[in-house]
Each structure stands twice: as structure tokens, then as C-alpha cells.
Scaffold this motif. Structure first.
Motif, mmCIF file in Angstrom:
data_model
loop_
_atom_site.group_PDB
_atom_site.id
_atom_site.type_symbol
_atom_site.label_atom_id
_atom_site.label_comp_id
_atom_site.label_asym_id
_atom_site.label_seq_id
_atom_site.Cartn_x
_atom_site.Cartn_y
_atom_site.Cartn_z
ATOM 1 N N GLN A 102 37.160 46.959 44.282
ATOM 2 C CA GLN A 102 36.539 45.734 43.793
ATOM 3 C C GLN A 102 37.598 44.692 43.423
ATOM 4 O O GLN A 102 37.463 43.500 43.746
ATOM 5 C CB GLN A 102 35.662 46.052 42.592
ATOM 6 N N ARG A 103 38.651 45.129 42.780
ATOM 7 C CA ARG A 103 39.682 44.175 42.340
ATOM 8 C C ARG A 103 40.502 43.659 43.513
ATOM 9 O O ARG A 103 40.888 42.483 43.556
ATOM 10 C CB ARG A 103 40.566 44.849 41.285
ATOM 11 N N LEU A 104 40.776 44.549 44.475
ATOM 12 C CA LEU A 104 41.491 44.095 45.663
ATOM 13 C C LEU A 104 40.649 43.111 46.465
ATOM 14 O O LEU A 104 41.168 42.121 47.011
ATOM 15 C CB LEU A 104 41.867 45.292 46.542
ATOM 16 N N ALA A 105 39.343 43.369 46.553
ATOM 17 C CA ALA A 105 38.458 42.454 47.264
ATOM 18 C C ALA A 105 38.451 41.082 46.596
ATOM 19 O O ALA A 105 38.424 40.037 47.267
ATOM 20 C CB ALA A 105 37.042 43.033 47.321
ATOM 21 N N HIS A 106 38.484 41.074 45.250
ATOM 22 C CA HIS A 106 38.521 39.807 44.525
ATOM 23 C C HIS A 106 39.814 39.053 44.817
ATOM 24 O O HIS A 106 39.801 37.840 45.081
ATOM 25 C CB HIS A 106 38.391 40.067 43.026
ATOM 26 N N VAL A 107 40.941 39.774 44.781
ATOM 27 C CA VAL A 107 42.231 39.131 45.068
ATOM 28 C C VAL A 107 42.252 38.618 46.504
ATOM 29 O O VAL A 107 42.735 37.508 46.783
ATOM 30 C CB VAL A 107 43.387 40.125 44.828
ATOM 31 N N HIS A 108 41.719 39.419 47.434
ATOM 32 C CA HIS A 108 41.671 38.993 48.836
ATOM 33 C C HIS A 108 40.857 37.710 48.970
ATOM 34 O O HIS A 108 41.236 36.777 49.695
ATOM 35 C CB HIS A 108 41.051 40.098 49.696
ATOM 36 N N GLY A 109 39.731 37.652 48.257
ATOM 37 C CA GLY A 109 38.900 36.446 48.321
ATOM 38 C C GLY A 109 39.625 35.229 47.783
ATOM 39 O O GLY A 109 39.518 34.124 48.348
ATOM 40 N N GLU A 110 40.377 35.423 46.702
ATOM 41 C CA GLU A 110 41.138 34.304 46.131
ATOM 42 C C GLU A 110 42.197 33.812 47.115
ATOM 43 O O GLU A 110 42.365 32.602 47.322
ATOM 44 C CB GLU A 110 41.804 34.748 44.824
ATOM 45 N N ASP A 118 44.961 34.773 39.226
ATOM 46 C CA ASP A 118 45.647 34.668 37.941
ATOM 47 C C ASP A 118 46.312 36.002 37.591
ATOM 48 O O ASP A 118 46.014 37.056 38.152
ATOM 49 C CB ASP A 118 44.684 34.235 36.837
ATOM 50 N N VAL A 119 47.223 35.938 36.633
ATOM 51 C CA VAL A 119 48.022 37.110 36.267
ATOM 52 C C VAL A 119 47.140 38.243 35.746
ATOM 53 O O VAL A 119 47.375 39.417 36.042
ATOM 54 C CB VAL A 119 49.078 36.720 35.212
ATOM 55 N N SER A 120 46.098 37.893 34.963
ATOM 56 C CA SER A 120 45.242 38.947 34.406
ATOM 57 C C SER A 120 44.568 39.748 35.513
ATOM 58 O O SER A 120 44.359 40.962 35.395
ATOM 59 C CB SER A 120 44.195 38.344 33.477
ATOM 60 N N THR A 121 44.228 39.092 36.618
ATOM 61 C CA THR A 121 43.621 39.800 37.740
ATOM 62 C C THR A 121 44.611 40.780 38.358
ATOM 63 O O THR A 121 44.278 41.925 38.669
ATOM 64 C CB THR A 121 43.148 38.804 38.817
ATOM 65 N N LEU A 122 45.859 40.335 38.524
ATOM 66 C CA LEU A 122 46.880 41.208 39.095
ATOM 67 C C LEU A 122 47.197 42.377 38.162
ATOM 68 O O LEU A 122 47.436 43.502 38.627
ATOM 69 C CB LEU A 122 48.152 40.406 39.387
ATOM 70 N N VAL A 123 47.204 42.114 36.858
ATOM 71 C CA VAL A 123 47.418 43.198 35.898
ATOM 72 C C VAL A 123 46.299 44.232 36.020
ATOM 73 O O VAL A 123 46.533 45.442 35.954
ATOM 74 C CB VAL A 123 47.517 42.661 34.459
#
Length: 254
Positions: A102-110, A118-123
Motif C-alpha cells: 500500500q505504501r509503495l503504491a502511494h509513493v509510486h502514485g506520487e 513527503d518524508v513521513s511517507t518514506l519513513v
């Protein structure tokens, strides 16, 4: 009439995802050996051997080393508990992978939208990538203070399900083997006794972190309450003073 299925080493290696070399090594060290020999002299693994193979792999998945696994299997493990803990570990892994997905999909979408995550997402992505029994505890509480208990609890928590097999299966089995050697008249300086003592001390250091105070208290618990710590209720209080002296003499000879 039913016939038991058997496997040659190559077939079992393919089915289990192990290498033939690994199975040969486990055979050499006595961890897992083919039980059946054909009329032509070929060695084959039986269905019971496959059950043991599953137990070996499940215990290894919980973080135990091969020597600990062999000791635990020789002492006997609860198959229902082992399967439940294996299932729990798999479910934890599935949950962790779903969170990571889920988090990788969010980063991919961004990134696809040409936005910097943002940094909090990467953390959050980094975090998602990280992948004792009551009788014993009561006995230890009579010998250790709260700080020592807390230190032990923190170290055992870090070990996860493996702690049950190390503390409640392997450790008592090591003591039982040492007592058998003592009563058989084996000299405490003998290699097999020294090997047991080294493993006992390794386990001790694993749990106490090298704290001499904790080590002394745990040894006192073993000396005064062997029934609780060994899992053998037939041993009377103070029932192993000779064994304690025997192990100390083995340490002095090392």
C-alpha cells in the motif's frame, strides 16, 4: 493395501526448495536422515522424514540454529503449537507485505504524478520494510529483582517465538543430558560435557546479555528450583546440587 510414499534425495530437494547438498549435510550431522533403504541399497526419505523436515524448516523460520533445532526435536516439540506459531509468522509476513504494498503504491502514485513524496511517507515505507513459560517465570522471580526481570523480558521479547524452544525445550534438555552423563560416570572434563556447558553458557549470555548478576541468579534458580526450570516435576527442591558442581568442574577444565 496402502503403500507409504518415499522420496530420493533429489526429489525431496526439489519439492522442499532445498539443495541436495543441504540435505546431505543435514544427514551427516544427524539432523535429518533417510529412514528407508531399498532392496537395491538406495536410501529414501519416508513420510515421517518429511514431517521432521517440516519441523526443521518451521523452527529455522522462527530463528533457531541447527544445533538448537536438533536438541528441541530430540526432546520433543508440540506439533500443534509449532504449526500455530508458523501460521502466525506467515500471517504477520502477509500483513507486513500488504502494508508495504500500500505504501509503495502511494509513493509510486506520487512519483507518477511528478510529485515528491513527503518524508513521513518514506519513513513509513522504511518501517514497513523491517521485517517464557509461567512456571519458569515464577521461579526466576524468586531469584531476580524487577530490573533483572525487565532486562530478561526485553531480551526474550526480541527473540519472538524462538524463546519457547530455547528456554523451555532446549535448555532443560541440555541439563537432562548433562545429568545423564554425570550419573553415567563421565568425567566433567570430557568433550561431550564441555560441549553441553558451552551451549548452556551461550544460551545464558543470549538471555542475560553478559550481566554477571543475572547469570548468578539464574544459576541459583537452577540449583534451588530444578523442577520448575527443567520441566520435570519429579525433581525435589535442591535435587541437582551434584549436577551444579559437575558443571562448574567442567567449566573450570575449559
Amino acid at each position: 493395501m496402502s503403500f507409504e510414499q518415499t522420496w530420493k534425495v533429489g526429489a525431496l530437494a526439489e519439492a522442499s526448495g532445498l539443495t541436495v547438498r543441504t540435505l546431505h549435510h543435514w544427514d551427516q550431522i544427524g539432523l535429518l536422515s533417510p529412514s528407508r533403504r531399498t532392496d537395491g541399497g538406495h536410501r529414501e526419505y519416508t513420510e515421517q522424514d518429511v514431517v521432521r523436515l517440516y519441523q526443521v524448516l518451521a523452527l529455522r523460520g522462527l530463528g533457531l540454529g541447527l544445533e538448537s533445532i536438533a536438541t528441541c526435536l530430540d526432546a520433543g516439540v508440540d506439533p500443534v503449537r509449532l504449526l500455530r506459531e508458523h501460521l502466525d509468522r506467515v500471517e504477520e509476513s502477509v500483513t507486513a507485505l500488504q502494508t508495504l504494498r500500500q505504501r509503495l503504491a502511494h509513493v509510486h502514485g506520487e512519483l507518477a504524478a511528478e510529485r515528491e513524496p513527503d518524508v513521513s511517507t518514506l519513513v513509513g515505507v522504511l518501517r514497513a520494510m523491517r521485517g517464557a513459560g509461567p512456571e519458569i517465570e515464577l521461579a526466576l522471580r524468586r531469584h531476580l529483582d524487577e530490573d533483572q526481570i525487565r532486562a530478561l523480558r526485553e531480551r526474550t521479547a526480541a527473540l519472538g517465538p524462538a524463546v519457547h524452544y530455547l528456554l523451555e525445550v532446549e535448555w532443560p534438555e541440555l541439563y537432562r543430558r548433562a545429568e545423564a552423563l554425570r550419573t553415567s560416570g563421565v568425567d566433567p572434563s570430557a568433550p561431550q560435557v564441555r560441549k553441553l556447558v558451552r551451549r548452556m553458557d551461550e544460551l545464558s549470555a543470549l538471555f542475560n546479555g553478559g550481566d554477571a548478576g543475572i547469570s548468578t541468579a539464574v544459576r541459583a534458580a537452577w540449583r534451588e528450583e530444578p523442577a520448575a526450570l527443567s520441566g520435570d516435576p519429579t525433581i525435589p527442591a535442591g535435587g541437582w546440587p551434584e549436577l551444579t558442581d559437575y558443571l562448574d568442574r567442567a567449566r573450570a577444565s575449559m
